[in-house]
Design a protein around this motif. Structure first.
Motif, short mmCIF file in Angstrom:
data_model
loop_
_atom_site.label_atom_id
_atom_site.label_comp_id
_atom_site.label_asym_id
_atom_site.label_seq_id
_atom_site.Cartn_x
_atom_site.Cartn_y
_atom_site.Cartn_z
N ASP A 104 0.85 -1.44 0.00
CA ASP A 104 0.00 -0.10 0.12
C ASP A 104 0.83 1.13 -0.13
OD1 ASP A 104 -2.31 -1.72 0.09
OD2 ASP A 104 -2.57 -1.47 2.23
N ALA A 105 1.89 1.06 0.74
CA ALA A 105 2.87 2.54 0.68
C ALA A 105 3.97 2.35 -0.21
CB ALA A 105 3.43 2.33 2.23
N SER A 106 3.97 1.32 -1.12
CA SER A 106 4.92 1.17 -2.01
C SER A 106 5.69 2.41 -2.64
CB SER A 106 4.83 0.23 -3.24
OG SER A 106 3.74 0.42 -4.15
N PRO A 107 4.79 3.66 -3.21
CA PRO A 107 5.48 4.72 -3.68
C PRO A 107 6.08 5.45 -2.86
CG PRO A 107 2.98 4.64 -4.21
CD PRO A 107 3.47 3.48 -3.25
N LEU A 108 5.75 5.34 -1.61
CA LEU A 108 6.81 6.22 -0.32
C LEU A 108 8.20 5.35 -0.30
CD1 LEU A 108 7.01 8.18 1.87
CD2 LEU A 108 6.10 6.36 3.22
N PHE A 109 8.09 4.06 -0.31
CA PHE A 109 9.26 3.16 -0.06
C PHE A 109 10.31 3.39 -1.45
CE2 PHE A 109 6.42 1.27 3.28
CZ PHE A 109 7.18 1.37 4.29
N ARG A 110 9.74 3.43 -2.49
CA ARG A 110 10.50 3.52 -3.52
C ARG A 110 11.16 4.96 -3.46
NH1 ARG A 110 6.85 0.72 -6.43
NH2 ARG A 110 5.39 2.42 -6.98
N LEU A 159 10.51 -9.35 2.45
CA LEU A 159 9.26 -8.59 2.35
C LEU A 159 9.83 -7.42 2.02
CD1 LEU A 159 6.84 -9.01 5.25
CD2 LEU A 159 6.74 -10.11 3.15
N HIS A 160 11.06 -6.37 2.28
CA HIS A 160 11.37 -5.36 1.82
C HIS A 160 12.12 -5.47 0.23
CE1 HIS A 160 11.97 -3.56 5.97
NE2 HIS A 160 10.80 -3.75 5.61
N ALA A 161 12.97 -6.81 0.34
CA ALA A 161 13.48 -7.08 -1.05
C ALA A 161 12.38 -7.18 -2.16
CB ALA A 161 14.40 -8.39 -0.95
N GLY A 162 11.37 -7.85 -1.73
CA GLY A 162 10.12 -7.83 -2.49
C GLY A 162 9.70 -6.81 -3.25
N MET A 163 9.91 -5.45 -2.46
CA MET A 163 9.35 -4.10 -2.87
C MET A 163 10.51 -3.79 -4.24
SD MET A 163 7.14 -3.07 -0.85
CE MET A 163 7.09 -1.43 -1.21
N PHE A 164 11.64 -3.95 -4.13
CA PHE A 164 12.68 -3.47 -5.10
C PHE A 164 13.20 -4.66 -6.10
CE2 PHE A 164 12.67 -1.06 -0.86
CZ PHE A 164 11.84 0.06 -1.57
N MET A 166 12.93 -7.70 -6.32
CA MET A 166 12.00 -8.53 -7.12
C MET A 166 11.61 -7.87 -8.59
SD MET A 166 12.30 -11.25 -5.12
CE MET A 166 12.99 -11.51 -3.78
N GLN A 167 11.68 -6.84 -8.54
CA GLN A 167 11.10 -6.37 -9.83
C GLN A 167 11.81 -6.73 -11.10
OE1 GLN A 167 10.97 -2.29 -8.71
NE2 GLN A 167 8.99 -2.46 -7.58
N ASP A 168 13.22 -7.09 -10.77
CA ASP A 168 14.08 -7.56 -11.91
C ASP A 168 13.62 -8.92 -12.25
OD1 ASP A 168 15.07 -5.09 -11.53
OD2 ASP A 168 16.83 -5.90 -10.39
N LEU A 169 12.94 -9.54 -11.49
CA LEU A 169 12.52 -11.00 -11.64
C LEU A 169 11.79 -11.15 -12.96
CD1 LEU A 169 12.85 -13.21 -8.37
CD2 LEU A 169 14.57 -12.86 -10.17
N GLU A 170 11.72 -12.24 -13.56
CA GLU A 170 10.84 -12.35 -14.82
C GLU A 170 9.25 -12.91 -14.16
OE1 GLU A 170 10.66 -12.10 -18.34
OE2 GLU A 170 12.53 -10.94 -17.73
N GLY A 171 8.39 -12.57 -14.47
CA GLY A 171 7.21 -13.09 -14.07
C GLY A 171 5.99 -12.10 -13.78
N ASP A 172 4.80 -12.63 -13.42
CA ASP A 172 3.76 -11.82 -13.21
C ASP A 172 3.82 -11.08 -11.98
OD1 ASP A 172 0.81 -10.85 -13.37
OD2 ASP A 172 0.61 -12.45 -11.76
N ALA A 179 4.95 -15.14 -4.12
CA ALA A 179 6.11 -16.02 -3.84
C ALA A 179 6.87 -15.25 -2.66
CB ALA A 179 6.91 -16.07 -4.93
N VAL A 180 6.97 -13.98 -2.68
CA VAL A 180 7.74 -13.20 -1.56
C VAL A 180 7.09 -13.23 -0.21
CG1 VAL A 180 8.32 -10.82 -0.72
CG2 VAL A 180 8.76 -11.34 -3.05
N LEU A 181 5.70 -13.22 -0.15
CA LEU A 181 5.05 -13.65 1.20
C LEU A 181 5.27 -15.24 1.56
CD1 LEU A 181 3.11 -12.51 3.24
CD2 LEU A 181 1.12 -13.10 1.80
N GLU A 182 4.99 -15.89 0.63
CA GLU A 182 5.13 -17.47 1.00
C GLU A 182 6.58 -17.77 1.57
OE1 GLU A 182 5.61 -21.73 -1.49
OE2 GLU A 182 4.12 -20.19 -2.06
N VAL A 183 7.71 -17.09 1.15
CA VAL A 183 8.96 -17.25 1.55
C VAL A 183 9.33 -16.64 2.89
CG1 VAL A 183 11.40 -16.66 1.34
CG2 VAL A 183 10.14 -17.47 -0.63
N ALA A 184 8.75 -15.48 3.06
CA ALA A 184 8.65 -14.60 4.62
C ALA A 184 7.88 -15.50 5.48
CB ALA A 184 7.83 -13.32 4.26
#
Length: 195
Positions: A104-110, A159-164, A166-172, A179-184
């Motif tokens: 929800d706060a992703s624009p701020l974290f970016r 979870l933090h890495a998932g914000m930034f 993971m955007q480089d990984l292929e996929g939806d 996937a990020v939530l599952e691993v956390a």
């Protein structure tokens, strides 16, 4: 009757405040915090600088208010977590809710990621570190083995890495978020069970 009118005006004022925050954050992200002026924010909103000034006197005020509003759910989550039993279910729910709060706060974290000097200057970073400590205390058992304490911290960093990152990984994007939530959640679960 005055009460109803006041409520409507209050709501409209609240919306203007939110619109200012949204436009400001967009401009800060696009051209950098330093290069953005209050005049440009007013132009982006199609209001006068005086109208903007009614809500916020400075860029700093706008940024701090964005930070406070967008991270309030994290503060509320910590308060909620403190009142819950220290069970695996609680910890998993905290990870789920924190994940959603970050989305929800992703624009701020970016923005925070790209403007670290500004974040340090305005002491926003300190507040965020306090929130991280609060989360850590809820999901980590103080008497847990060191490896399990690291697993709990790793869950938050995942979870933090998932914000930034993971955007480089292929996929939806939605699949990546899941996937990020599952691993956390796996990390917290494993930590709770003990190694």
């Amino acid at each position: 009757m005055g009460g109803i009118m006041d409520g409507t005006k209050q709501q409209r004022r609240g919306n203007t405040r939110q619109r200012i925050q949204d436009v400001a954050l967009e401009l800060f992200a696009e051209q950098g915090y330093e290069k953005t002026s209050l005049r440009e924010i007013a132009e982006g909103l199609d209001v006068t600088k005086a109208a903007l000034y009614y809500h916020f006197k400075t860029k700093e005020e706008i940024l701090v208010s964005i930070f406070e509003d967008l991270t309030r759910p994290i503060g509320e989550l910590i308060e909620w977590g403190k009142g819950q039993p220290h069970t695996l279910e609680t910890k998993q729910e905290i990870v789920r809710r924190y994940h959603q709060a970050l989305i929800d706060a992703s624009p701020l974290f970016r923005f925070m990621q790209e403007n670290q000097a500004t974040v340090r200057e305005l002491r926003i970073g300190d507040t965020f570190k306090d929130r991280m400590r609060g989360l850590r205390e809820i999901i980590m058992d103080p008497d847990a083995a060191l490896v399990d304490q690291v697993r709990c911290l790793s869950a938050l960093f995942t979870l933090h890495a998932g914000m930034f990152v993971m955007q480089d990984l292929e996929g939806d994007p939605e699949d990546k978020r899941k996937a990020v939530l599952e691993v956390a959640i796996d990390q917290v679960t494993q930590a709770h069970r003990g190694s």
